[in-house]
Design a protein around this motif. Structure first.
Motif, short mmCIF file in Angstrom:
data_model
loop_
_atom_site.label_atom_id
_atom_site.label_comp_id
_atom_site.label_asym_id
_atom_site.label_seq_id
_atom_site.Cartn_x
_atom_site.Cartn_y
_atom_site.Cartn_z
N ALA A 62 -15.64 -75.10 -5.41
CA ALA A 62 -15.07 -76.16 -4.86
C ALA A 62 -15.76 -76.93 -3.89
O ALA A 62 -16.38 -76.15 -2.87
N VAL A 63 -16.23 -78.10 -4.09
CA VAL A 63 -17.04 -78.67 -3.19
C VAL A 63 -16.43 -79.84 -2.50
O VAL A 63 -16.32 -81.06 -3.19
N PRO A 64 -16.04 -80.19 -1.22
CA PRO A 64 -15.40 -81.34 -0.82
C PRO A 64 -16.45 -82.50 -0.18
O PRO A 64 -17.42 -81.95 0.31
N LYS A 65 -15.78 -83.69 -0.48
CA LYS A 65 -16.78 -84.80 0.39
C LYS A 65 -16.72 -84.55 1.78
O LYS A 65 -17.80 -84.63 2.62
N PHE A 66 -15.67 -84.23 2.48
CA PHE A 66 -15.68 -83.81 4.00
C PHE A 66 -15.44 -82.30 3.87
O PHE A 66 -14.51 -82.02 3.29
N SER A 76 -17.00 -82.33 9.20
CA SER A 76 -18.17 -83.04 8.98
C SER A 76 -18.24 -83.63 7.62
O SER A 76 -17.72 -83.04 6.75
N ARG A 77 -19.27 -84.49 7.45
CA ARG A 77 -19.63 -85.09 5.94
C ARG A 77 -20.33 -84.02 5.09
O ARG A 77 -21.23 -83.47 5.86
N ASN A 78 -20.01 -83.58 3.94
CA ASN A 78 -20.71 -82.65 3.38
C ASN A 78 -21.83 -83.18 2.40
O ASN A 78 -21.83 -84.49 2.48
N GLY A 79 -22.75 -82.42 2.04
CA GLY A 79 -23.91 -82.98 1.40
C GLY A 79 -23.79 -83.22 -0.07
O GLY A 79 -24.44 -82.85 -0.95
N ILE A 80 -22.58 -83.82 -0.28
CA ILE A 80 -22.43 -84.64 -1.85
C ILE A 80 -22.33 -86.04 -1.80
O ILE A 80 -21.38 -86.50 -1.00
N LEU A 101 -26.07 -83.47 -4.81
CA LEU A 101 -25.63 -82.33 -4.04
C LEU A 101 -27.06 -82.04 -3.26
O LEU A 101 -27.78 -81.62 -3.72
N GLU A 102 -27.00 -82.08 -2.08
CA GLU A 102 -28.10 -81.64 -1.22
C GLU A 102 -27.37 -80.45 -0.10
O GLU A 102 -27.15 -81.01 1.08
N ASP A 103 -27.61 -79.40 -0.27
CA ASP A 103 -27.15 -78.30 0.34
C ASP A 103 -25.68 -78.64 0.85
O ASP A 103 -25.17 -78.31 1.95
N ALA A 104 -24.95 -78.91 -0.11
CA ALA A 104 -23.62 -79.22 0.05
C ALA A 104 -22.75 -77.95 0.03
O ALA A 104 -22.99 -77.03 -0.60
N VAL A 105 -21.77 -77.75 0.86
CA VAL A 105 -21.05 -76.53 1.20
C VAL A 105 -19.86 -76.36 0.16
O VAL A 105 -19.28 -77.22 -0.09
#
Length: 425
Positions: A62-66, A76-80, A101-105
């Motif tokens: 699961a990768v959120p925008k924020f 914070s803004r995520n890396g997607i 995706l760039e190092d997206a949490v």
């Protein structure tokens, strides 16, 4: 990667705090970026560092925008990020995004390397949703086309003047216009019956107190999901084109809106697994994969219904062709299965035709059930039941015969498809 998820290259590196950093890309992401919600949560497939090769080495995250804070507030803004929007043939009300995706949490969903089983829970739900989307397009195209056919005057009926008060007859008097309208109506009513039927089976699968019933309903849903996705969407493509044709030249221009239904219907045959993939899933996994157990169980429901109505003379026009179709599907399945055992490519050659045949069998069963209710209530004079009977009769007379052609072409097998050398294409 399309359907071949074993080719996936997006990677996920563990951070040490229970989260992961993901780097890679996703394309064709419906509503992947927009400003209609405070946050967007993406489900992303990626490989862990120790992942085995192929589809067995994929995990789900699961990768959120924020990023979300511990108290639920947005951080914070995520890396997607959205790298671009696709310019599409249809569904212009939906932004189809390319996501980078760039190092997206991200947070692991389920177990490591078990991303595909988790994702298919979502995918199967989406496939049912796509079927419903095509049902809606079929219905709205039909309603518009009916209104137009009753209003548009062109020429006189071949059998004589029908509206002497008008300079020409409404086009709904012409047999082929009626055929186009009835194709759309029959496919809409068949689809509606199917999606309701599957919805009830889903409820039973998840909520019935009897474990045996839950298992039976689960098998039914599994068998019918590719039918909902592929058969309904194929039929919607045909129905919306017919409804556009009813408008003649007016159907080709933006003003009347019919061309939008055609464009929007086209994507449903492609996304959430192309209809060829659905056909392979039906024949290869759902039917041959368990020795025909799921299909046989559904066939027993059809046989039971036919037997229950054996003494109902008014039902014979529906139960006789339904029983015949059920027997043909059983023999057809066995023949294709035997050929597939000798050469698996025979399954690929027959699958699309096979889905059309089974789809018609399912619709024929549901139309026969609807016809029984309509016959029981036609004395009331309710126009709903009168129209339902007429639609059922049209379906059996004009649409079910497609199965004969589909079985012939499926039985023609692999050779006509493969004997030409690649260099000759």
């Amino acid at each position: 990667c399309g359907t071949d998820l074993g080719l996936l290259r997006t990677k996920a590196e563990p951070v040490g705090d229970g989260t992961y950093k993901l780097t890679g890309a996703k394309i064709f992401i419906s509503a992947g970026e927009h400003d209609m919600a405070d946050n967007i949560v993406h489900l992303v497939l990626a490989r862990l560092p120790d992942a085995p090769a192929g589809s067995k080495g994929i995990s789900l995250f699961a990768v959120p925008k924020f990023n979300v804070n511990a108290d639920g507030s947005l951080g914070s803004r995520n890396g997607i990020y959205c790298g671009g929007l696709e310019h599409k043939m249809g569904i212009h009300g939906n932004a189809t995004a390319q996501m980078v995706l760039e190092d997206a949490v991200g947070t692991l969903v389920g177990q490591p390397h078990r991303g595909l089983p988790a994702m298919f829970v979502m995918m199967n739900g989406a496939r049912l949703g796509v079927g419903n989307q095509s049902l809606g397009l079929t219905q709205v195209a039909y309603e518009n086309a009916v209104n137009y056919a009753k209003d548009r005057v062109q020429m006189r009926s071949l059998s004589g003047v029908k509206r002497a008060d008008l300079p020409a007859d409404p086009i709904i008097v012409h047999p082929d216009v009626r055929k186009m309208l009835l194709i759309a109506r029959a496919y809409a009513e068949g689809a509606r019956a199917l999606v309701y039927y599957v919805a009830v089976e889903l409820d039973k699968e998840h909520n019935h107190p009897d474990e045996a019933v839950r298992k039976e309903s689960s098998d039914t849903v599994a068998l019918l999901t590719p039918i909902v996705k592929a058969f309904i969407t194929d039929n919607a493509w045909e129905a919306t084109r017919h409804c556009q044709q009813v408008y003649g030249g007016h159907g080709f221009i933006h003003e009347w809106g019919m061309e939008q239904f055609v464009r929007d219907a086209r994507i449903n045959m492609i996304y959430e697994g192309t209809n060829t993939v659905q056909s392979l899933d039906l024949l290869g996994r759902k039917v041959l994969g368990d020795g025909g157990a799921k299909l046989t169980a559904f066939g027993k429901k059809i046989a039971r219904f036919v037997k229950e109505n054996a003494d109902n003379e008014a039902m014979q026009e529906f139960t006789k062709p339904l029983a015949d179709l059920g027997q043909k599907v059983q023999a057809f399945t066995m023949e294709i299965g035997m050929k597939g055992m000798q050469n698996p490519d025979e399954v690929g050659a027959a699958a699309v035709d096979y889905l059309r045949v089974v789809g018609h069998m399912v619709y024929a069963y549901l139309f026969a059930r609807m016809a029984k209710i309509a016959l029981d209530n036609q004395a009331s004079g309710d126009k709903f039941y009168i129209a339902k009977l007429a639609t059922a009769r049209f379906y059996f007379a004009k649409l079910v015969p497609e199965v004969e052609t589909a079985m012939i072409t499926a039985k023609a097998g692999l050779k006509p498809l493969m004997e030409m050398d690649e260099a000759l294409f």
